[in-house]
Design a protein around this motif. Structure first.
Motif, PDB file in Angstrom:
ATOM      1  N   ILE A   1       0.851  -1.193   0.000  1.00  0.00           N
ATOM      2  CA  ILE A   1       0.000   0.000   0.000  1.00  0.00           C
ATOM      3  C   ILE A   1       0.883   1.239   0.000  1.00  0.00           C
ATOM      4  N   GLY A   2       0.623   2.141  -0.915  1.00  0.00           N
ATOM      5  CA  GLY A   2       1.420   3.359  -1.016  1.00  0.00           C
ATOM      6  C   GLY A   2       2.378   3.316  -2.179  1.00  0.00           C
ATOM      7  N   PRO A   3       3.495   2.597  -2.062  1.00  0.00           N
ATOM      8  CA  PRO A   3       4.462   2.592  -3.176  1.00  0.00           C
ATOM      9  C   PRO A   3       3.962   1.832  -4.407  1.00  0.00           C
ATOM     10  N   GLY A   4       3.022   0.912  -4.228  1.00  0.00           N
ATOM     11  CA  GLY A   4       2.523   0.154  -5.381  1.00  0.00           C
ATOM     12  C   GLY A   4       3.479  -0.956  -5.782  1.00  0.00           C
ATOM     13  N   TRP A   5       3.578  -1.165  -7.099  1.00  0.00           N
ATOM     14  CA  TRP A   5       4.367  -2.289  -7.616  1.00  0.00           C
ATOM     15  C   TRP A   5       5.797  -1.877  -7.903  1.00  0.00           C
ATOM     16  N   SER A   6       6.705  -2.796  -7.645  1.00  0.00           N
ATOM     17  CA  SER A   6       8.113  -2.627  -8.020  1.00  0.00           C
ATOM     18  C   SER A   6       8.626  -3.967  -8.528  1.00  0.00           C
ATOM     19  N   GLN A   7       9.685  -3.914  -9.304  1.00  0.00           N
ATOM     20  CA  GLN A   7      10.218  -5.144  -9.915  1.00  0.00           C
ATOM     21  C   GLN A   7      11.717  -5.180  -9.767  1.00  0.00           C
ATOM     22  N   ARG A   8      12.250  -6.371  -9.531  1.00  0.00           N
ATOM     23  CA  ARG A   8      13.697  -6.555  -9.475  1.00  0.00           C
ATOM     24  C   ARG A   8      14.039  -7.986  -9.882  1.00  0.00           C
ATOM     25  N   THR A   9      15.269  -8.176 -10.252  1.00  0.00           N
ATOM     26  CA  THR A   9      15.765  -9.481 -10.689  1.00  0.00           C
ATOM     27  C   THR A   9      16.975  -9.843  -9.839  1.00  0.00           C
ATOM     28  N   VAL A  10      16.978 -11.065  -9.310  1.00  0.00           N
ATOM     29  CA  VAL A  10      18.091 -11.496  -8.470  1.00  0.00           C
ATOM     30  C   VAL A  10      18.564 -12.859  -8.939  1.00  0.00           C
ATOM     31  N   ASP A  11      19.836 -13.109  -8.702  1.00  0.00           N
ATOM     32  CA  ASP A  11      20.416 -14.431  -8.922  1.00  0.00           C
ATOM     33  C   ASP A  11      20.515 -15.078  -7.553  1.00  0.00           C
ATOM     34  N   LEU A  12      19.530 -15.915  -7.246  1.00  0.00           N
ATOM     35  CA  LEU A  12      19.438 -16.498  -5.913  1.00  0.00           C
ATOM     36  C   LEU A  12      20.678 -17.307  -5.560  1.00  0.00           C
ATOM     37  N   HIS A  13      21.170 -18.070  -6.496  1.00  0.00           N
ATOM     38  CA  HIS A  13      22.326 -18.907  -6.196  1.00  0.00           C
ATOM     39  C   HIS A  13      23.571 -18.057  -5.929  1.00  0.00           C
ATOM     40  N   GLU A  14      23.670 -16.947  -6.630  1.00  0.00           N
ATOM     41  CA  GLU A  14      24.819 -16.057  -6.408  1.00  0.00           C
ATOM     42  C   GLU A  14      24.798 -15.526  -4.982  1.00  0.00           C
ATOM     43  N   ILE A  15      23.616 -15.194  -4.489  1.00  0.00           N
ATOM     44  CA  ILE A  15      23.502 -14.675  -3.114  1.00  0.00           C
ATOM     45  C   ILE A  15      23.800 -15.770  -2.094  1.00  0.00           C
ATOM     46  N   LEU A  16      23.215 -16.940  -2.315  1.00  0.00           N
ATOM     47  CA  LEU A  16      23.380 -18.018  -1.339  1.00  0.00           C
ATOM     48  C   LEU A  16      24.804 -18.566  -1.307  1.00  0.00           C
ATOM     49  N   SER A  17      25.446 -18.632  -2.467  1.00  0.00           N
ATOM     50  CA  SER A  17      26.785 -19.221  -2.517  1.00  0.00           C
ATOM     51  C   SER A  17      27.836 -18.337  -1.852  1.00  0.00           C
ATOM     52  N   HIS A  18      27.520 -17.023  -1.675  1.00  0.00           N
ATOM     53  CA  HIS A  18      28.461 -16.120  -0.999  1.00  0.00           C
ATOM     54  C   HIS A  18      28.095 -15.929   0.464  1.00  0.00           C
ATOM     55  N   ASP A  19      27.178 -16.798   0.971  1.00  0.00           N
ATOM     56  CA  ASP A  19      26.784 -16.737   2.384  1.00  0.00           C
ATOM     57  C   ASP A  19      26.341 -15.334   2.781  1.00  0.00           C
ATOM     58  N   SER A  20      25.595 -14.696   1.881  1.00  0.00           N
ATOM     59  CA  SER A  20      25.118 -13.348   2.163  1.00  0.00           C
ATOM     60  C   SER A  20      23.995 -13.391   3.190  1.00  0.00           C
ATOM     61  N   LYS A  21      23.914 -12.373   4.063  1.00  0.00           N
ATOM     62  CA  LYS A  21      22.832 -12.282   5.036  1.00  0.00           C
ATOM     63  C   LYS A  21      21.561 -11.729   4.421  1.00  0.00           C
ATOM     64  N   GLU A  22      21.661 -11.244   3.201  1.00  0.00           N
ATOM     65  CA  GLU A  22      20.489 -10.703   2.526  1.00  0.00           C
ATOM     66  C   GLU A  22      19.504 -11.838   2.244  1.00  0.00           C
ATOM     67  N   ASP A  23      18.233 -11.526   2.442  1.00  0.00           N
ATOM     68  CA  ASP A  23      17.191 -12.526   2.184  1.00  0.00           C
ATOM     69  C   ASP A  23      17.232 -12.978   0.735  1.00  0.00           C
ATOM     70  N   GLY A  24      17.376 -12.047  -0.190  1.00  0.00           N
ATOM     71  CA  GLY A  24      17.517 -12.392  -1.598  1.00  0.00           C
ATOM     72  C   GLY A  24      16.212 -12.578  -2.309  1.00  0.00           C
ATOM     73  N   VAL A  25      15.138 -12.801  -1.578  1.00  0.00           N
ATOM     74  CA  VAL A  25      13.851 -13.048  -2.210  1.00  0.00           C
ATOM     75  C   VAL A  25      12.861 -11.952  -1.871  1.00  0.00           C
ATOM     76  N   THR A  26      12.584 -11.753  -0.607  1.00  0.00           N
ATOM     77  CA  THR A  26      11.651 -10.705  -0.206  1.00  0.00           C
ATOM     78  C   THR A  26      12.411  -9.568   0.447  1.00  0.00           C
ATOM     79  N   ALA A  27      11.979  -8.368   0.136  1.00  0.00           N
ATOM     80  CA  ALA A  27      12.666  -7.182   0.639  1.00  0.00           C
ATOM     81  C   ALA A  27      12.247  -6.894   2.076  1.00  0.00           C
ATOM     82  N   SER A  28      12.881  -5.987   2.684  1.00  0.00           N
ATOM     83  CA  SER A  28      12.554  -5.572   4.052  1.00  0.00           C
ATOM     84  C   SER A  28      12.271  -4.066   4.046  1.00  0.00           C
ATOM     85  N   PRO A  29      11.146  -3.575   4.592  1.00  0.00           N
ATOM     86  CA  PRO A  29      10.094  -4.386   5.214  1.00  0.00           C
ATOM     87  C   PRO A  29       9.365  -5.256   4.191  1.00  0.00           C
TER      88      PRO A  29
END
Length: 409
Positions: free
Chosen positions: A19-47
């Motif tokens: 509610i408010g900002p509406g729709w946004s779009q992004r593209t991520v390489d999930l395996h790239e994030i996971l293989s570097h042991d990143s703390k970023e969720d990689g899938v859903t943003a925060s909040p």
């Protein structure tokens, strides 16, 4: 322990709405994030957004143990969802509920539909709607995992949800009416594509000569009709399972009016797709009637030709009988005249008829020649008019296989 990185990684297209900002779009390489042991969720943003639609390729994720494990751990996806028999299924619906430490319930639902899209040029393609929905009862966040979704259907999802009603998000089943509207739209197009091809076959006029139906094309249309009927029957059963599960969960959900509206929409799509199933069954029967008509028309034409051949053969047989009768009539006198015209008889002398002493030579040659001719005819007649089973046994003895005429399945 470090896991081996596969050759290909999963690219996720993520669409988020709040509610408010509406729709946004992004593209991520999930395996790239996971293989570097990143703390970023990689899938859903925060909040966390109210709606998160993730488009991914299940076929690629299946090959990546790291990515597959992330989906199982984060979204509580059942391991059976990734099994081979689940992948090869033609439709299903599943649901599981869980409870957080503070007592709030979450629901995970998953469903699968297959749709056969047939073009007027007889080119076809399979649409597969493989959806997993995770609904959080505490935040009312909905995460939709859309696996291997065709581009036009993905675009339709974004168009349908361009301005979602925040009240609908309080139900764990709010996404399914939107999904079923896409299923109904493409199934309706599939049914009418079959109907149009059946109608073109029905409008064809019979030629003046021998009919020459395109049996391969007729059987292809019948095969497509069978597939469309199958997908519709499975879709109806899947929606019934969805309705049954929603009816069981209805009392435990908060907004009665919203749930009643969603249930009514699900019932409508069940009724609509059931009617499409009936029309598809009608297309199937009409196509089978056309195939039977094509066979019967050719058989009728061939039978008429056979009757004409039979009448001509009968006329020829009568003529041959007449010739044979005339031949038999004149054959004895001819034989007698031939005998008496031989030089063995002499009637020029004054004493009258004189028979030569060498007349026996005629019988020495005539009788053996006649017997040889009759024996040769009998042998040839017996050899070339043997019964069919005896001839087949000879062929099998020579390792020659006689295959029956093939017919299209």
């Amino acid at each position: 322990m470090t896991k081996t990185r596969p050759a290909r990684c999963s690219i996720l297209d993520i669409y988020e709405w709040d509610i408010g900002p509406g729709w946004s779009q992004r593209t991520v390489d999930l395996h790239e994030i996971l293989s570097h042991d990143s703390k970023e969720d990689g899938v859903t943003a925060s909040p966390r957004p109210a709606i998160c639609i993730i488009f991914a390729s299940a076929n690629i994720i299946r090959k990546c143990e790291l990515c597959r494990g992330h989906f199982i751990d984060k979204f509580k996806m059942p391991k059976v969802w990734w099994s081979d028999y689940s992948k090869k299924s033609n439709g299903y619906f599943g649901c599981q509920r869980s409870r957080s430490p503070n007592g709030q319930e979450s629901f995970d639902t998953w469903t699968y539909f297959e749709i056969k899209k047939l073009e007027p040029t007889a080119i076809y393609s399979w649409y597969k709607l493989n959806i997993f929905v995770r609904w959080d009862g505490e935040s009312h966040q909905t995460v939709v995992l859309a696996f291997d979704t065709p581009y036009d259907i993905a675009q339709s999802f974004r168009d349908l949800l361009v301005a979602p009603d925040p009240r609908d998000l309080h139900s764990p089943f709010w996404f399914y009416p939107h999904l079923l509207s896409e299923v109904a739209r493409h199934q309706e197009a599939a049914v009418w594509a079959i109907r149009n091809q059946v109608r073109e076959v029905e409008k064809q006029t019979l030629p003046l000569g021998r009919p020459n139906p395109d049996y391969r094309n007729l059987h292809d249309i019948a095969r497509h009709a069978l597939h469309v009927s199958e997908t519709l029957e499975v879709a109806v059963k899947t929606i019934k399972s969805m309705l049954d599960r929603h009816r069981d969960l209805w009392p435990s959900l908060s907004d009665f009016d919203a749930e009643q509206g969603i249930h009514s929409q699900l019932q409508f799509f069940e009724s609509y797709i059931s009617s499409l199933s009936s029309r598809s069954a009608s297309n199937e029967k009409r196509m089978l009637n056309e195939i039977q008509l094509a066979f019967n028309t050719v058989a009728q034409h061939d039978a008429s030709t056979s009757v004409k051949i039979g009448l001509a053969t009968q006329a020829d047989s009568l003529t041959m009988k007449s010739i044979a009768l005339v031949t038999l009539t004149f054959l004895p006198p001819t034989f007698v005249s031939a005998i008496f015209s031989m030089s063995f008889f002499d009637n020029s002398t004054e004493s009258g008829w004189v028979l030569s002493e060498k007349f026996w030579i005629y019988w020495v040659f005539a009788i053996p020649t006649t017997l040889f001719t009759v024996a040769a005819w009998y042998f040839l007649q017996k050899k070339y008019s043997a019964p069919a089973p005896l001839r087949e046994e000879k062929f099998h003895a020579l390792n020659i296989s006689i295959s029956p005429n093939q017919s299209f399945a």
